[in-house]
Design a protein around this motif. Structure first.
Motif, mmCIF file in Angstrom:
data_model
loop_
_atom_site.group_PDB
_atom_site.id
_atom_site.type_symbol
_atom_site.label_atom_id
_atom_site.label_comp_id
_atom_site.label_asym_id
_atom_site.label_seq_id
_atom_site.Cartn_x
_atom_site.Cartn_y
_atom_site.Cartn_z
ATOM 1 N N ASN A 637 83.173 -34.492 29.552
ATOM 2 C CA ASN A 637 83.003 -35.329 30.473
ATOM 3 C C ASN A 637 82.338 -36.228 29.550
ATOM 4 O O ASN A 637 81.255 -36.814 30.123
ATOM 5 C CB ASN A 637 82.162 -34.304 31.493
ATOM 6 N N LEU A 638 81.381 -36.307 28.398
ATOM 7 C CA LEU A 638 80.402 -36.790 28.028
ATOM 8 C C LEU A 638 80.663 -37.827 27.365
ATOM 9 O O LEU A 638 79.781 -38.431 27.738
ATOM 10 C CB LEU A 638 81.021 -36.317 26.281
ATOM 11 N N PHE A 639 81.740 -38.883 28.161
ATOM 12 C CA PHE A 639 81.967 -40.019 28.090
ATOM 13 C C PHE A 639 82.382 -40.548 29.176
ATOM 14 O O PHE A 639 82.125 -41.946 29.324
ATOM 15 C CB PHE A 639 82.928 -41.012 26.947
ATOM 16 N N LYS A 640 82.078 -40.131 30.393
ATOM 17 C CA LYS A 640 82.019 -40.775 31.766
ATOM 18 C C LYS A 640 80.424 -41.694 31.884
ATOM 19 O O LYS A 640 79.783 -41.030 31.584
ATOM 20 C CB LYS A 640 82.027 -39.543 33.082
ATOM 21 N N GLY A 657 72.521 -41.462 31.011
ATOM 22 C CA GLY A 657 73.968 -40.895 30.979
ATOM 23 C C GLY A 657 74.663 -42.032 30.532
ATOM 24 O O GLY A 657 76.209 -42.412 31.270
ATOM 25 N N LEU A 658 74.470 -43.400 30.550
ATOM 26 C CA LEU A 658 75.449 -44.713 30.198
ATOM 27 C C LEU A 658 76.007 -44.194 28.912
ATOM 28 O O LEU A 658 76.417 -45.764 29.469
ATOM 29 C CB LEU A 658 74.233 -46.179 31.168
ATOM 30 N N GLY A 659 74.811 -44.556 28.517
ATOM 31 C CA GLY A 659 74.801 -45.003 26.466
ATOM 32 C C GLY A 659 76.350 -44.882 26.418
ATOM 33 O O GLY A 659 77.057 -45.596 25.782
ATOM 34 N N LEU A 660 77.090 -42.816 25.983
ATOM 35 C CA LEU A 660 77.639 -43.264 25.899
ATOM 36 C C LEU A 660 79.449 -43.522 26.475
ATOM 37 O O LEU A 660 80.313 -43.438 25.694
ATOM 38 C CB LEU A 660 78.291 -41.091 25.335
ATOM 39 N N TYR A 661 78.987 -44.240 27.881
ATOM 40 C CA TYR A 661 80.031 -44.253 28.758
ATOM 41 C C TYR A 661 80.453 -46.252 28.095
ATOM 42 O O TYR A 661 81.890 -46.414 27.950
ATOM 43 C CB TYR A 661 79.819 -44.451 29.542
ATOM 44 N N MET A 662 78.635 -46.363 27.906
ATOM 45 C CA MET A 662 79.459 -47.681 28.248
ATOM 46 C C MET A 662 79.585 -48.336 26.403
ATOM 47 O O MET A 662 80.670 -49.261 25.886
ATOM 48 C CB MET A 662 78.005 -48.952 27.673
#
Length: 695
Positions: A637-640, A657-662
């Motif tokens: 779930n790390l990149f969600k 919780g947005l940095g890795l997703y972006m």
């Protein structure tokens, strides 16, 4: 004396009639009739007798030559060498005397060579009777006795009797031929009605029908519904058309186009003399069309195509051939239409089955008794398991909602006039865990408009609920993250206003706190704005060559300073003169900052390292730290979006919780890749690969 001779001849003719009647009473074969007359005429008239009949193709003559002793020999003379055509042109019996005829009137041919002085001929010519089926026939006496002089009236009587037997035999043969044709048409009609395979339909035409019509080839042209063009079936066109594009005629073009528009059959025995004939197909293929019959293929009053019989092998096409083809056209058109409809139904069925099977939502159909008639794999895996079977089960036994609610839903779907009937519910899985679903249903009507089945779609709301939970967590987290710096800024601002920082160093420290918290707020706002742009694809631009070394030169110094201020060791191993990569400068700058800021943020002590190198295909960037690490259960779930690890939450480390997703979404826009390796409590390594620009 002459009267005695005549009486003798009359008695001989009567005996000959009786013998011929005895021989041919039950005979219905043209060739046997000819052989019998040759024998009896020679026997009773005391002369060599010849009977010649043209074959079915009029290319040769079959002959029976009998001498007065009754010895018969059978021959076949080619039409050119026989020389019989001029004799068949006579309108009645005639005596041809070699010595009496002028040189210009002497007829060449093998018959003339058989005689020494005289030939008596009697052609069987057409008369006024409505039906005459036997082929051209000639009766001839070769060198009859000179005394008494031959009476042509006798030949007339013989020919009249011969015509009766030939007519009878030819009529029987025609009846037999038509019986065979009818049987062939009947068999093919039955075969056509028993198949829905269009290729089998075409194969039925290539054998018996072509042989029955005695034609070189058959072809079928079907009308395209959109263009009105006639496209001919490749499999029937023959080897000359194998390497050519499909034969296509425009609306109204050629004989086929004319027949399709006028819905009338045509007979053409000289194709190139007909102005409607389109010779372009012959020019492209090398095939030559000499004659044809073309009839429309109709279903009800609608023409779906044409059937062509091309190049009669002998003779000319007749109205009987048209009738024969029309007898076939109805069953053929119906068979083609049914086969096409069947193919359309199968294609539609396959499309529906593909949609049914490939839908990610659970899908079932139930009858009025609530029994499942169809269920896709998504439904069985959703509520039962991957190998479970749902067909034949009661829906309420598998979907256990509040008492009666699923039955009430099915009843509403079958009886309500609402366009959409829905039910939101939590239903237990096979393992007992509740599953939030949205059940949507619609009725399936029969041909009378009655609702006989209901189709239900089960949409799994787990992810939506999770997103809602993450959204709520984000909302509360943002409020918390905003409240802390705002409270700090407000407190230090009030202290400054109240004069609590009279010493310059204290005022400087207060202003520094306000500046840091303001920067923190600005970063949070910028990140939220970047997320909004990412969702609307505003950040995605056309890829262009980007210098990674330039990004490093601008980004690394301030981040290194921040790491040193936190007491961390910041190390760099950057390959100089890295090749340019395809992408966007701002996107890669943001991704690099995000990874390094995370590494600094999640490393209480130790070191942070960045390395970069290239190979033939890509530039690789590694960001490593010796921080708190990532739990194994969090890796998927790390990149969600909005996801934060429990470890970060428990340690009170700020974030949205947005940095890795972006980072992942932006890299994917330019074919970039990101991977992570981590050990809890020992640190993490993020690896980025960016495609090299092809200059």
């Amino acid at each position: 004396m002459i009267q005695g001779v005549q009486a003798k001849h009359s008695h001989g003719l009567l005996a000959m009639w009786q013998d011929i009647l005895g021989d041919l009473q039950d005979v219905f074969d043209v060739h046997f009739v000819c052989a019998s007359f040759s024998y009896h005429v020679a026997k009773y008239l005391g002369s060599r007798a010849l009977v010649a009949v043209a074959d079915s193709e009029s290319k040769s003559y079959d002959l029976w030559l009998t001498d007065p002793a009754g010895i018969t020999t059978q021959h076949r003379w080619a039409r050119e060498e026989a020389g019989l055509d001029p004799l068949l042109a006579y309108t009645g019996p005639a005596i041809l005397d070699k010595l009496a005829l002028p040189a210009a009137a002497i007829i060449s041919g093998r018959l003339w060579l058989e005689s020494h002085r005289q030939v008596v001929i009697a052609p069987l010519v057409p008369d006024d009777r409505p039906y005459q089926a036997f082929p051209p026939t000639l009766l001839a006496l070769i060198d009859p006795p000179e005394s008494p002089p031959f009476d042509l009236a006798i030949m007339g009587e013989i020919v009249d009797l011969m015509r009766v037997f030939l007519d009878r035999a030819a009529l029987r043969q025609e009846v037999d031929r038509r019986t065979v044709e009818f049987a062939v048409i009947t068999d093919i009609s039955h075969a056509l009605s028993s198949t829905l395979n269009v290729q089998q339909i075409y194969q039925l035409l290539t054998g018996p029908i072509r042989r029955t019509l005695n034609v070189e080839t058959l072809s079928i042209g079907l009308i395209e519904s959109l263009t009105g063009d006639i496209v001919f079936v490749d499999t029937l066109m023959g080897p000359m058309f194998e390497r050519l594009p499909p034969v296509r005629l425009k609306r109204g073009q050629g004989i086929a186009g004319w027949v399709a528009e006028h819905q009338e059959p045509v007979i053409i025995n000289n194709a190139y003399s007909d102005k409607r004939f389109f010779s372009g197909v012959d020019r492209r293929s090398g095939f030559r069309t000499d004659s044809m019959i073309c009839i429309p293929l109709k279903v009800d009053e609608r023409t779906i195509g044409v059937l062509q019989a091309i190049n009669r092998q002998f003779g000319k096409f007749t109205d009987h051939d048209v009738q024969l083809m029309q007898g076939l056209s109805g069953p053929l058109a119906a068979a083609i239409e049914n086969a096409n409809l069947h193919a359309d139904v199968l294609a539609e069925k396959r499309r529906i089955e593909t949609l049914f099977a490939s839908m990610s939502e659970g899908l079932v159909t139930v009858n009025r008794d609530g029994i499942i008639t169809r269920a896709n794999s998504a439904f069985t895996s959703l509520l039962i398991d991957a190998s479970g079977a749902a067909e034949g089960c009661l829906l309420r036994d598998l979907v256990r909602t509040k008492k009666g609610s699923i039955d009430d839903l099915v009843s509403r779907i079958l009886t309500s006039s609402e366009e959409s009937v829905q039910l939101a519910a939590d239903i237990p899985r096979a393992d007992g865990r509740p599953l939030p679903v949205l059940i949507s249903g619609a009725p399936v009507h029969d041909e009378n408009g009655a609702a006989t089945e209901a189709i239900l779609v089960f949409s799994d709301l787990t992810q939506i609920r999770e997103v809602e939970r993450m959204r709520d967590d984000l909302f509360h987290g943002i409020i918390h993250e905003l409240r802390t710096p705002l409270a700090t800024i407000l407190m230090y601002s009030r202290l400054l206003r109240e004069g609590k920082a009279r010493q310059p160093d204290k005022a400087e420290r207060f202003l520094g706190v306000i500046e840091r918290e303001s920067d923190r707020l600005q970063r949070m706002v910028r990140q939220m704005l970047d997320l909004a742009k990412l969702e609307t694809r505003e950040l995605q631009r056309s890829p262009e060559p980007v210098s990674i070394n330039t990004i490093f030169d601008e980004t690394l110094p301030p981040l290194a300073e921040r790491a040193v201020q936190k007491g961390l060791l910041f190390r760099q191993r950057i390959q100089p003169d890295l090749p340019p990569v395809m992408g966007n400068f701002d996107v890669y700058d943001m991704a690099l900052k995000n990874l390094l800021e995370n590494a600094i943020k999640f490393t209480p002590s130790g070191s942070v390292q960045i390395a970069a190198w290239s190979d033939e295909q890509a530039v690789t960037i590694e960001v490593s730290d010796e921080g708190i690490g990532i739990p194994a259960e969090a890796m998927n779930n790390l990149f969600k979006r909005f996801y934060r690890t429990q470890t970060a939450v428990e340690r009170g480390i700020a974030g949205t919780g947005l940095g890795l997703y972006m980072v992942k979404e932006n890299l994917r826009s330019y074919n970039g890749q990101i991977a992570v390796q981590s050990t809890l409590g020992k640190g993490s390594t993020f690896t980025i690969r960016l495609p090299i620009a092809q200059v």
